[in-house]
Design a protein around this motif. Structure first.
Motif, PDB file in Angstrom:
ATOM      1  N   ASP A  41       0.819  -1.279  -0.102  1.00  0.00           N
ATOM      2  CA  ASP A  41       0.019  -0.128   0.058  1.00  0.00           C
ATOM      3  C   ASP A  41       0.924   1.252   0.050  1.00  0.00           C
ATOM      4  N   ASN A  42       2.046   1.081   0.718  1.00  0.00           N
ATOM      5  CA  ASN A  42       2.796   2.406   0.831  1.00  0.00           C
ATOM      6  C   ASN A  42       3.760   2.466  -0.467  1.00  0.00           C
ATOM      7  N   LYS A  65       1.053   4.328  -2.843  1.00  0.00           N
ATOM      8  CA  LYS A  65       0.939   5.736  -2.502  1.00  0.00           C
ATOM      9  C   LYS A  65       2.006   6.403  -3.125  1.00  0.00           C
ATOM     10  N   GLN A  88       2.126   6.766  -6.792  1.00  0.00           N
ATOM     11  CA  GLN A  88       0.965   7.755  -7.426  1.00  0.00           C
ATOM     12  C   GLN A  88       1.234   9.241  -7.151  1.00  0.00           C
ATOM     13  N   TRP A  89       2.091   9.527  -5.959  1.00  0.00           N
ATOM     14  CA  TRP A  89       2.749  10.841  -5.764  1.00  0.00           C
ATOM     15  C   TRP A  89       3.914  11.377  -6.670  1.00  0.00           C
TER      16      TRP A  89
END
Length: 549
Positions: free
Chosen positions: A11-12, A15, A18-19
């Motif tokens: 999950d990290n 993220k 995506q950033w």
């Protein structure tokens, strides 16, 4: 160490990547805004250069003679080229960064989506396998408990003497069946456990690390792409620096070409009048009998000619005394020497005729457009052209009125010049020479001399002058005397002639009140000099001559 070592940080990583995409979008937006700034800046610089470009009028043509004006024009042109380089920066930013990053963003999003889809699929697969293992484990546990209960029931039935043999057999068979089911469940559970452990090992040590490695490669390519774009961002500016430097060098060279001394001399050439400052005003003694003096513009005797002419500049104002009605010179250019005045009047007529031709060309074009609209109404309304046609017609009428006014000034000027020559010649032949004898009469010899001079300078048979555009066609004027230059005169302006101090020349036309005397050096050299610069000696036969008509 690679991303495969982060373990369960799926999950990290999602993220973070995506950033990273959002950062590319932000940087693309930044470059786009920079491009817009460059375009707007270039547009403003071009407008500024255009705003200060010299207009097409006589005043700007006069100013173009000065070195600082020409230097400013060069600066404006270089500034326009300078603006073009900022347009080049904007175009290159769009083509080499914005467009490329926009396309790369789509590829990046698609690749990221594919990798995380594979990750989620692998996650779902291991979770499904784990559920199957848990299910087989619970079934094995349940079957073992059921087998224990069946065995206990069988043992109880077998120990009870009151239970029939058939019931004991039934209980034994039930216990055996439950033990068999527990054995089967155990085998299933063992099989699922072995399978799960293998899948789990593959998941955490092969599948997920491979997916994370692909994400890592994707992320490193993204960072590399951003770095490349940032380098291009700087290089695009650096690429135009040589041309920008040339523009700036052109501005510097133009500034260094300014010559204050040359411009200062140009002011002298443009505005020098050729007149001396007025002399002292003499005392007029009204207590004494009034003495009649010759007119300032009349022909004087040789003795009077030797005296310094005092009244030559009468009516001329000293530069510091303002003439409210003078301004920059009368519209008919009457303040200029004859040749300059003729040139200015002719130039004004040419300018007006060009303006009339432009207006007529516009009228013809609009008339054709109106005809097209009449034949094809879908293309436009014919009535929409009428206001502009009316405006052009009014402009043409105004310009034609101006042409008539300046033509009147021009031909009146030519007529006055020709009439002056004619009247003066007639006066010399018919009046001055017969009156030159002491007793007021003339002898046969004098009459013969007059006849010879008359043949030498024939009198025009008509007082109506034929107007020409140039003075080159004028007949050679007769000599009416001589003059001596009191001061040097350079005579740069058209129609003037340069003279040296002390030089002797022939007078062919005396001052008519405009401050200029026409002289001749030889057959090919003649022109105007300031009257106050020469001392005139008229011929004896011209004694007592009156002012021109």
């Amino acid at each position: 160490r690679g991303w495969g070592t982060v373990g369960d940080q799926f999950d990290n990583l999602e993220k973070h990547t995506q950033w990273g995409i959002e950062f590319v979008e932000k940087y693309t937006k930044f470059v786009k805004e920079r491009s817009e700034i460059e375009l707007n800046y270039a547009k403003q610089i071009r407008n500024l250069s255009k705003k200060y470009q010299p207009k097409k009028n006589s005043r700007e043509e006069e100013e173009s003679k000065y070195t600082f004006c020409r230097a400013f024009l060069i600066t404006l042109n270089e500034l326009n080229d300078y603006a073009g380089q900022h347009e080049v920066i904007a175009e290159n930013l769009t083509a080499q960064i914005i467009t490329e990053l926009s396309r790369y963003l789509q590829e990046l999003k698609t690749e990221r989506k594919s990798h995380f889809h594979d990750g989620r699929k692998a996650q779902q697969q291991i979770e499904s396998s784990w559920k199957q293992l848990e299910s087989s484990k619970r079934r094995f546990e349940r079957d073992c408990k059921e087998a224990d209960r069946a065995q206990q029931y069988f043992e109880k039935m077998d120990a009870d003497i009151n239970v029939t043999k058939a019931d004991v057999e039934k209980a034994r068979q039930q216990a055996h069946m439950r033990h068999q089911m527990a054995s089967d469940s155990k085998n299933d559970y063992s099989s699922y456990l072995q399978k799960f452990n293998q899948e789990q090992n593959d998941h955490y040590y092969t599948i997920i690390p491979n997916i994370f490695q692909k994400l890592q490669d994707m992320e490193e390519r993204r960072i590399e792409r951003i770095g490349s774009s940032m380098k291009t961002f700087a290089d695009l500016d650096r690429q135009v620096l040589p041309i920008v430097g040339k523009c700036l060098d052109g501005m510097t060279k133009a500034a260094e070409s300014i010559e204050p001394k040359t411009d200062s001399k140009q002011v002298v050439e443009s505005y020098k009048s050729g007149f001396e400052p007025p002399g002292d005003v003499e005392f007029e003694d009204y207590g004494q009998p009034m003495k009649r003096t010759a007119s300032d513009t009349s022909l004087s005797s040789p003795r009077e000619g030797k005296e310094k002419p005092v009244g030559r500049t009468k009516g001329k104002l000293w530069p510091f005394i303002k003439n409210k009605n003078k301004g920059s010179g009368p519209e008919d250019f009457s303040h200029l020497p004859p040749e300059q005045r003729r040139k200015k009047l002719q130039g004004k007529l040419d300018e007006l005729n060009k303006d009339i031709q432009k207006e007529m060309d516009q009228r013809d074009a609009l008339t054709k457009m109106k005809d097209v609209y009449v034949k094809n109404p879908q293309m436009g309304d014919p009535a929409s052209v009428d206001p502009r046609l009316l405006e052009i017609s009014q402009n043409i009428e105004k310009l034609q009125f101006e042409v008539q006014k300046f033509e009147s000034e021009f031909y009146s000027f030519l007529y006055f010049r020709r009439k002056t020559i004619y009247v003066f010649t007639v006066y010399l032949l018919c009046v001055c020479w017969p009156l030159s004898s002491p007793d007021g009469s003339y002898t046969e010899e004098q009459n013969s001399e007059t006849q010879v001079k008359a043949n030498t300078h024939p009198v025009p048979t008509s007082t109506t002058p034929e107007f020409d555009d140039e003075f080159d066609d004028e007949e050679t004027l007769p000599t009416i005397g001589t003059c001596k230059a009191l001061y040097p005169f350079e005579g740069h302006n058209e129609g003037t002639i340069s003279v040296a101090e002390g030089e002797l020349l022939y007078v062919i036309e005396e001052d008519k009140g405009d401050g200029w005397t026409r002289v001749r050096r030889n057959e090919d050299e003649e022109g105007y000099v300031p009257t106050s610069y020469v001392e005139v000696f008229l011929e004896t036969n011209a004694k007592g001559a009156m002012t021109y008509i």
